[in-house]
Write a protein that holds these residues in place. Structure first.
Motif, PDB file in Angstrom:
ATOM      1  N   CYS A  70      39.569  47.810  49.325  1.00  0.00           N
ATOM      2  CA  CYS A  70      38.734  48.860  48.757  1.00  0.00           C
ATOM      3  C   CYS A  70      37.632  49.189  49.761  1.00  0.00           C
ATOM      4  O   CYS A  70      36.926  48.287  50.207  1.00  0.00           O
ATOM      5  N   SER A 110      34.911  50.469  49.252  1.00  0.00           N
ATOM      6  CA  SER A 110      33.581  50.309  48.677  1.00  0.00           C
ATOM      7  C   SER A 110      33.206  48.840  48.522  1.00  0.00           C
ATOM      8  O   SER A 110      32.153  48.402  48.978  1.00  0.00           O
ATOM      9  N   CYS A 111      34.089  48.027  47.891  1.00  0.00           N
ATOM     10  CA  CYS A 111      33.706  46.642  47.581  1.00  0.00           C
ATOM     11  C   CYS A 111      34.452  45.615  48.423  1.00  0.00           C
ATOM     12  O   CYS A 111      34.121  44.434  48.389  1.00  0.00           O
ATOM     13  N   CYS A 137      38.900  52.221  42.092  1.00  0.00           N
ATOM     14  CA  CYS A 137      39.133  50.808  42.392  1.00  0.00           C
ATOM     15  C   CYS A 137      39.055  50.026  41.079  1.00  0.00           C
ATOM     16  O   CYS A 137      38.111  50.194  40.307  1.00  0.00           O
ATOM     17  N   HIS A 155      38.416  47.015  40.724  1.00  0.00           N
ATOM     18  CA  HIS A 155      37.367  45.984  40.769  1.00  0.00           C
ATOM     19  C   HIS A 155      35.981  46.591  40.592  1.00  0.00           C
ATOM     20  O   HIS A 155      35.205  46.159  39.763  1.00  0.00           O
ATOM     21  N   CYS A 156      35.667  47.607  41.408  1.00  0.00           N
ATOM     22  CA  CYS A 156      34.289  48.115  41.400  1.00  0.00           C
ATOM     23  C   CYS A 156      34.187  49.511  40.789  1.00  0.00           C
ATOM     24  O   CYS A 156      33.091  50.053  40.671  1.00  0.00           O
TER      25      CYS A 156
HETATM   26 ZN   LIG Z   1      36.201  48.427  44.973  1.00  0.00          ZN
END
Ligand SMILES: [Zn+2]
Ligand SMILES: [Zn+2]
Length: 439
Positions: free
Chosen positions: A397, A399-400, A412, A414-415
């Motif tokens: 990802c 971002s994270c 995503c 997750h985030c």
């Molecule tokens: Zn993420």
């Protein structure tokens, strides 16, 4: 695989234009002339809303709509098309009355108002005309052709492949709104949430909003074809235009330099590696029929296009296979920058085995299992304006940093960051054939 796809789109479009009354897609001849080379120029013409305009008192051009972004416009029309058809379900077209004329609503009702319309997938949008983009023009008019697929529940479910023409209009002086407002379909005048717009009027600000004075309005909808059977997928289409010289925008290098000035990590080598990474991830996802694997690297619209063809193959009981796909050359063709997106177009020369197999008996019904096919396409990567950083070649990802896992909406898992809109890294937003690309 992609050559076959867009070749088929072109054939379907050409056929439906040329043959009045000829509505059975299965009769399409496998060899058709290339589509007209106008797409690029019409798209560029519309994009110039951000640059053309009357001269101010100091003699400088005052752009009509400096924040106009062609990427956002296309996001909007894909999204509007899906929402409008979904709203035919249960006869709820009034809920989108802020963007539809009475005439458009009447045409849409004639297509039927089943219990529900779902799984709307746009396979292609083509610009058929763009008028009124000029310094002193009062009104901009854009005619679009849609190829799409959706399922109606009446309550029995039936899938349709459709071709439609939509005319969109707005005043030339309208100023584009920020991406989040466009995506949320807020009142185009006051920004109230979508459910404030009832019929053509916003209950917050009291304005009649479907006039084109605040935003685009669909003034005409025409159904050109609506078939239960999908487009023709068998047979072999000759590759066209691979030997043509690359259409290179003379300003491409200069603009890439400007981009690198803003983000020193956006080097030609890094962009090239990102594109190669996406190319290989797509081949893998396609070969394994795990199309969700393409999701993180494609814009929402391009993912829909892929989904359209995946559905079409599946419903026809066919399987398209590419093997040993490899890039043989990459050439910079074009760089554009607008208020919200940077876009880099590379011409991709590649080669692969490409054939279509019938599921029930494994017979090859198109392409060749033994002879590689050389082809070239123009691939456009986009990224949010102002985003920085080294283009990734890892399945993480952006971002994270978690292992890449993206839901259908492009977030995503997750985030929850939305990674498919180019807000974090470059994503592939367009694939254009040699014969259709015009810079
Ligand atoms: Zn993420
Ligand atoms: Zn309002």
């Amino acid at each position: 695989m992609l050559i076959v796809f867009v070749g088929v789109v072109a054939i379907v479009v050409m056929n439906m234009k040329s043959g009045a009354g000829q509505r059975d897609w299965s009769t399409v001849a496998p060899h058709a002339p290339p589509p007209p080379r106008r797409q690029g120029s019409l798209r560029t013409k519309l994009a110039s809303l951000a640059r053309v305009g009357p001269k101010g008192s100091d003699g400088s051009v005052q752009p009509l709509d400096p924040e106009f972004s062609i990427v956002l416009f296309e996001d909007f029309v894909y999204s509007l098309f899906a929402r409008v058809h979904e709203a035919r379900g249960g006869d709820r077209l009034d809920t989108l009355g802020g963007w539809l004329s009475d005439n458009a609503i009447a045409s849409l009702r004639k297509m039927g108002t089943p219990h529900a319309v779902k799984a709307v997938v746009v396979g292609a949008v083509t610009y058929e005309s763009v008028a009124g983009v000029g310094a002193n023009s009062p009104r901009v008019r854009v005619t679009l052709g849609f190829e799409a697929n959706y399922t109606e529940a009446t309550p029995l479910e039936q899938s349709y492949y459709v071709s439609e023409m939509w005319l969109l209009e707005r005043d030339a002086s309208v100023k584009s709104r920020p991406p989040d407002d466009v995506r949320a379909f807020k009142c185009p005048h006051c920004g109230a949430p979508l459910d404030a717009v009832q019929g053509h009027t916003c209950s917050y600000c009291g304005k009649v909003v479907n006039t084109g004075a605040f935003d685009w309005v669909v003034t005409q909808v025409k159904s050109r074809a609506r078939e239960q059977r999908g487009p023709q997928l068998t047979g072999t289409t000759e590759e066209q235009g691979t030997e043509l010289p690359t259409l290179k925008d003379p300003r491409a290098q200069e603009r890439l330099n400007a981009l690198m000035h803003d983000d020193p990590e956006a080097t030609p080598l890094a962009l090239r590696k990102r594109l190669e990474f996406i190319f290989h991830e797509m081949q893998t996802a396609w070969a394994q029929r795990e199309w969700q694997g393409m999701r993180p690297f494609l814009s929402d619209n391009l993912f829909q296009t892929q989904l359209y063809w995946i559905n079409a193959y599946r419903q026809a009981g066919l399987r398209n296979i590419t093997e040993n796909a490899h890039i043989t050359n990459l050439t910079l063709a074009r760089v554009t920058r607008d208020a919200y997106f940077d876009a880099v177009t590379l011409r991709v020369h590649a080669s692969s085995l490409d054939y279509t197999v019938r599921d029930r008996d494994g017979q090859v019904v198109g392409g060749s299992r033994s002879r590689e096919r050389a082809y070239s396409e123009y691939w456009t990567l986009i990224r949010g304006r102002g985003v920085q950083g080294r283009p990734s070649t890892r399945k993480q990802c952006p971002s994270c940093g978690a292992p890449l896992s993206i839901n259908m909406a492009g977030h995503c898992t997750h985030c929850q960051a939305r990674v498919t809109s180019g807000e974090f890294d470059w994503v592939l937003s367009r694939i254009e054939q040699d014969e259709a690309y015009q810079g």
